[in-house]
Design an enzyme around this catalytic site. Structure first.
Site, PDB file in Angstrom:
ATOM      1  N   ARG A  26     -11.267  12.641   6.011  1.00 51.21           N
ATOM      2  CA  ARG A  26     -11.400  11.435   5.537  1.00 51.21           C
ATOM      3  C   ARG A  26     -11.326  11.827   4.027  1.00 51.21           C
ATOM      4  O   ARG A  26     -11.438  10.611   3.150  1.00 51.21           O
ATOM      5  CB  ARG A  26     -13.068  11.213   5.420  1.00 51.21           C
ATOM      6  CG  ARG A  26     -13.300   9.729   6.255  1.00 51.21           C
ATOM      7  CD  ARG A  26     -14.771   9.733   6.379  1.00 51.21           C
ATOM      8  NE  ARG A  26     -15.258   8.448   6.529  1.00 51.21           N
ATOM      9  CZ  ARG A  26     -15.565   8.004   7.971  1.00 51.21           C
ATOM     10  NH1 ARG A  26     -15.313   8.741   8.991  1.00 51.21           N
ATOM     11  NH2 ARG A  26     -16.107   6.967   8.122  1.00 51.21           N
TER      12      ARG A  26
ATOM     13  N   LYS B  92     -11.419   2.560  15.079  1.00 53.64           N
ATOM     14  CA  LYS B  92     -10.993   4.076  15.549  1.00 53.64           C
ATOM     15  C   LYS B  92     -11.965   4.364  16.537  1.00 53.64           C
ATOM     16  O   LYS B  92     -11.561   4.651  17.683  1.00 53.64           O
ATOM     17  CB  LYS B  92     -11.596   4.752  14.336  1.00 53.64           C
ATOM     18  CG  LYS B  92     -10.877   4.449  13.060  1.00 53.64           C
ATOM     19  CD  LYS B  92     -10.953   5.513  11.845  1.00 53.64           C
ATOM     20  CE  LYS B  92     -12.671   5.133  11.508  1.00 53.64           C
ATOM     21  NZ  LYS B  92     -12.813   4.043  10.855  1.00 53.64           N
TER      22      LYS B  92
ATOM     23  N   ARG C 168     -26.478  -0.821  13.671  1.00 58.40           N
ATOM     24  CA  ARG C 168     -26.422   0.510  12.626  1.00 58.40           C
ATOM     25  C   ARG C 168     -26.867   0.501  11.399  1.00 58.40           C
ATOM     26  O   ARG C 168     -26.655  -0.828  10.922  1.00 58.40           O
ATOM     27  CB  ARG C 168     -25.037   1.018  12.656  1.00 58.40           C
ATOM     28  CG  ARG C 168     -24.859   2.155  13.681  1.00 58.40           C
ATOM     29  CD  ARG C 168     -23.192   2.593  13.624  1.00 58.40           C
ATOM     30  NE  ARG C 168     -22.446   2.973  12.256  1.00 58.40           N
ATOM     31  CZ  ARG C 168     -21.416   3.564  12.362  1.00 58.40           C
ATOM     32  NH1 ARG C 168     -20.633   3.518  13.729  1.00 58.40           N
ATOM     33  NH2 ARG C 168     -20.682   3.771  11.079  1.00 58.40           N
TER      34      ARG C 168
ATOM     35  N   ARG D 159     -21.284  -6.002  14.573  1.00 59.21           N
ATOM     36  CA  ARG D 159     -21.344  -4.862  15.516  1.00 59.21           C
ATOM     37  C   ARG D 159     -22.752  -4.491  15.972  1.00 59.21           C
ATOM     38  O   ARG D 159     -23.639  -4.500  15.226  1.00 59.21           O
ATOM     39  CB  ARG D 159     -20.889  -3.435  15.045  1.00 59.21           C
ATOM     40  CG  ARG D 159     -20.819  -2.278  15.963  1.00 59.21           C
ATOM     41  CD  ARG D 159     -20.056  -1.295  15.502  1.00 59.21           C
ATOM     42  NE  ARG D 159     -20.208  -0.838  14.273  1.00 59.21           N
ATOM     43  CZ  ARG D 159     -19.317   0.269  13.584  1.00 59.21           C
ATOM     44  NH1 ARG D 159     -18.453   0.589  14.217  1.00 59.21           N
ATOM     45  NH2 ARG D 159     -19.751   0.431  12.330  1.00 59.21           N
TER      46      ARG D 159
ATOM     47  N   ARG E  30     -19.591   1.422   1.622  1.00 55.51           N
ATOM     48  CA  ARG E  30     -18.487   2.395   2.357  1.00 55.51           C
ATOM     49  C   ARG E  30     -16.959   1.946   2.110  1.00 55.51           C
ATOM     50  O   ARG E  30     -16.152   2.870   2.394  1.00 55.51           O
ATOM     51  CB  ARG E  30     -18.928   2.041   4.036  1.00 55.51           C
ATOM     52  CG  ARG E  30     -20.106   2.665   4.395  1.00 55.51           C
ATOM     53  CD  ARG E  30     -20.523   2.153   5.716  1.00 55.51           C
ATOM     54  NE  ARG E  30     -19.670   2.231   6.766  1.00 55.51           N
ATOM     55  CZ  ARG E  30     -19.891   1.679   8.165  1.00 55.51           C
ATOM     56  NH1 ARG E  30     -20.716   0.583   8.188  1.00 55.51           N
ATOM     57  NH2 ARG E  30     -18.943   2.041   9.073  1.00 55.51           N
TER      58      ARG E  30
HETATM   59  P1  AP5 Z   1     -15.534   0.188  15.862  1.00 49.90           P
HETATM   60  O1  AP5 Z   1     -14.307   0.872  16.890  1.00 49.90           O
HETATM   61  O2  AP5 Z   1     -16.593   0.887  16.086  1.00 49.90           O
HETATM   62  O3  AP5 Z   1     -14.650   0.531  14.386  1.00 49.90           O
HETATM   63  P2  AP5 Z   1     -14.942   2.081  13.785  1.00 49.90           P
HETATM   64  O4  AP5 Z   1     -13.207   2.145  12.852  1.00 49.90           O
HETATM   65  O5  AP5 Z   1     -15.005   3.159  14.652  1.00 49.90           O
HETATM   66  O6  AP5 Z   1     -15.696   1.753  12.658  1.00 49.90           O
HETATM   67  P3  AP5 Z   1     -16.734   2.754  11.992  1.00 49.90           P
HETATM   68  O7  AP5 Z   1     -17.764   1.899  11.332  1.00 49.90           O
HETATM   69  O8  AP5 Z   1     -17.414   3.436  12.974  1.00 49.90           O
HETATM   70  O9  AP5 Z   1     -16.067   3.654  11.321  1.00 49.90           O
HETATM   71  P4  AP5 Z   1     -16.567   4.367   9.978  1.00 49.90           P
HETATM   72  O10 AP5 Z   1     -15.381   5.295   9.799  1.00 49.90           O
HETATM   73  O11 AP5 Z   1     -17.059   3.551   8.778  1.00 49.90           O
HETATM   74  O12 AP5 Z   1     -17.750   5.196  10.470  1.00 49.90           O
HETATM   75  P5  AP5 Z   1     -18.022   6.716  11.223  1.00 49.90           P
HETATM   76  O13 AP5 Z   1     -18.999   6.350  12.165  1.00 49.90           O
HETATM   77  O14 AP5 Z   1     -16.812   7.363  11.225  1.00 49.90           O
HETATM   78  O15 AP5 Z   1     -15.409  -1.341  15.703  1.00 49.90           O
HETATM   79  C1  AP5 Z   1     -16.052  -2.078  14.811  1.00 49.90           C
HETATM   80  C2  AP5 Z   1     -16.304  -3.614  15.318  1.00 49.90           C
HETATM   81  O16 AP5 Z   1     -15.142  -4.089  15.566  1.00 49.90           O
HETATM   82  C3  AP5 Z   1     -16.988  -3.162  16.982  1.00 49.90           C
HETATM   83  O17 AP5 Z   1     -17.910  -4.290  16.984  1.00 49.90           O
HETATM   84  C4  AP5 Z   1     -15.846  -3.499  17.722  1.00 49.90           C
HETATM   85  O18 AP5 Z   1     -16.182  -4.254  18.813  1.00 49.90           O
HETATM   86  C5  AP5 Z   1     -15.099  -4.427  16.967  1.00 49.90           C
HETATM   87  N1  AP5 Z   1     -13.823  -4.418  17.097  1.00 49.90           N
HETATM   88  C6  AP5 Z   1     -12.915  -3.167  17.164  1.00 49.90           C
HETATM   89  N2  AP5 Z   1     -11.609  -3.551  17.647  1.00 49.90           N
HETATM   90  C7  AP5 Z   1     -11.530  -4.787  17.475  1.00 49.90           C
HETATM   91  C8  AP5 Z   1     -10.295  -5.563  17.749  1.00 49.90           C
HETATM   92  N3  AP5 Z   1      -9.167  -5.411  17.754  1.00 49.90           N
HETATM   93  N4  AP5 Z   1     -10.528  -6.931  17.710  1.00 49.90           N
HETATM   94  C9  AP5 Z   1     -11.922  -7.564  17.119  1.00 49.90           C
HETATM   95  N5  AP5 Z   1     -12.951  -6.896  17.124  1.00 49.90           N
HETATM   96  C10 AP5 Z   1     -12.732  -5.368  17.354  1.00 49.90           C
HETATM   97  O19 AP5 Z   1     -19.015   7.289   9.917  1.00 49.90           O
HETATM   98  C11 AP5 Z   1     -20.262   6.952   9.629  1.00 49.90           C
HETATM   99  C12 AP5 Z   1     -20.833   7.520   8.233  1.00 49.90           C
HETATM  100  O20 AP5 Z   1     -20.536   9.194   8.553  1.00 49.90           O
HETATM  101  C13 AP5 Z   1     -19.551   7.582   7.040  1.00 49.90           C
HETATM  102  O21 AP5 Z   1     -20.113   6.538   6.226  1.00 49.90           O
HETATM  103  C14 AP5 Z   1     -20.072   8.761   6.241  1.00 49.90           C
HETATM  104  O22 AP5 Z   1     -21.165   8.715   5.661  1.00 49.90           O
HETATM  105  C15 AP5 Z   1     -20.176   9.932   7.465  1.00 49.90           C
HETATM  106  N6  AP5 Z   1     -18.867  10.557   8.108  1.00 49.90           N
HETATM  107  C16 AP5 Z   1     -18.282  10.543   9.011  1.00 49.90           C
HETATM  108  N7  AP5 Z   1     -17.356  11.245   9.150  1.00 49.90           N
HETATM  109  C17 AP5 Z   1     -17.158  11.758   7.818  1.00 49.90           C
HETATM  110  C18 AP5 Z   1     -16.157  12.681   7.200  1.00 49.90           C
HETATM  111  N8  AP5 Z   1     -15.056  13.270   7.915  1.00 49.90           N
HETATM  112  N9  AP5 Z   1     -16.462  13.259   6.206  1.00 49.90           N
HETATM  113  C19 AP5 Z   1     -17.623  12.650   5.312  1.00 49.90           C
HETATM  114  N10 AP5 Z   1     -18.370  11.840   5.795  1.00 49.90           N
HETATM  115  C20 AP5 Z   1     -18.173  11.492   6.958  1.00 49.90           C
END
Ligand code: AP5
Length: 213
Positions: A86, A13, A158, A125, A169
């Site tokens: 989410r 994402k 992270r 990552r 997660r």
């Molecule tokens: P990346 O692009 O970073 O993936 P992502 O989907 O953004 O992953 P996140 O871990 O950031 O998502 P998340 O939803 O768990 O975390 P968030 O920060 O929102 O890619 C991941 C890796 O894969 C990278 O190394 C990249 O290079 C690689 N990659 C990407 N595309 C690729 C491809 N096509 N092929 C190969 N490799 C690839 O949330 C974190 C925490 O915050 C949550 O756990 C929760 O506690 C809290 N939180 C955030 N939002 C909310 C909400 N709305 N409600 C409640 N809690 C929330």
């Protein structure tokens, strides 16, 4: 056009949002980034959120909804919601918030990736401590080991990318976020891309969806 990207942790994402920001002039609203910013600034919100995030649990709806409300009120131009909503409760609150500012989400794009690939992506990552650029120890290596290509900052893992937290997660995703697939199907806004391809191929599919009328 305003869109949202959703999918399991590590689906790409953030990666795809960054591409949309640089190539299509979208403004990104990432709740994960906002919460991590609050943690690093040691705000009250940050310390509340950290207790949930470090365990891999979702931050309570009311907290996250109020953050998104503030972000939406300041937004100019088309936006991408990354990581919000989410839960179904967040999706319902989003409808109300958007009505209030006379905007709407036109595409809810789900990025689908098999679980095995997700775990590899998350555990490998590395992110820049200064600018947040995202790398991977195998798929997207920086030119210089441990150093950000964009700003020279230090690359770190992270806290919630440790394997024990990744499991939690994934559980939170299955329980709370996966139901959004049906939610957006019912609204007729659901689109899906196969995220198990290279970044450029996934981006090309997202662009097709954006041009779809
Ligand atoms: P990346 O692009 O970073 O993936 P992502 O989907 O953004 O992953 P996140 O871990 O950031 O998502 P998340 O939803 O768990 O975390 P968030 O920060 O929102 O890619 C991941 C890796 O894969 C990278 O190394 C990249 O290079 C690689 N990659 C990407 N595309 C690729 C491809 N096509 N092929 C190969 N490799 C690839 O949330 C974190 C925490 O915050 C949550 O756990 C929760 O506690 C809290 N939180 C955030 N939002 C909310 C909400 N709305 N409600 C409640 N809690 C929330």
């Amino acid at each position: 056009m305003n869109i949202l990207l959703f999918g399991p942790p590590g689906a790409g994402k953030g990666t795809q949002s960054s591409l949309l920001v640089s190539k299509r002039d979208f403004v990104q609203i990432s709740t994960g980034d906002i919460l991590r910013g609050a943690i690093s600034r040691k705000t009250e919100l940050g310390s509340l959120a950290q207790a949930f995030m470090s365990r891999g649990q979702l931050v309570p709806d009311d907290l996250v909804i109020s953050l998104v409300k503030q972000a939406l009120e300041q937004i100019k131009g088309d936006f991408i919601l990354d990581g919000f909503p989410r839960t179904v409760a967040q999706a319902e609150a989003l409808e109300v918030l958007l009505k209030g500012i006379e905007k709407e989400i036109e595409r809810a794009i789900f990025i689908s990736v098999p679980v095995g690939a997700l775990v590899k992506r998350l555990s490998g990552r590395r992110v820049c401590k200064l600018c947040g650029s995202v790398f991977h120890i195998e798929n997207k290596q920086p030119k210089l080991n441990g150093v950000c290509d964009s700003c020279g900052g230090e690359l770190v893992q992270r806290d919630d990318d440790k394997e024990s937290v990744i499991d939690e997660r994934m559980r939170a995703y299955s329980k709370h976020t996966a139901p959004l697939i049906e939610y957006y199907k019912k609204l007729g806004k659901y689109f899906e891309v196969n995220g198990d391809k290279d970044e450029a191929a996934v981006f090309a599919n997202i662009e097709e969806i954006l041009n779809f009328t």
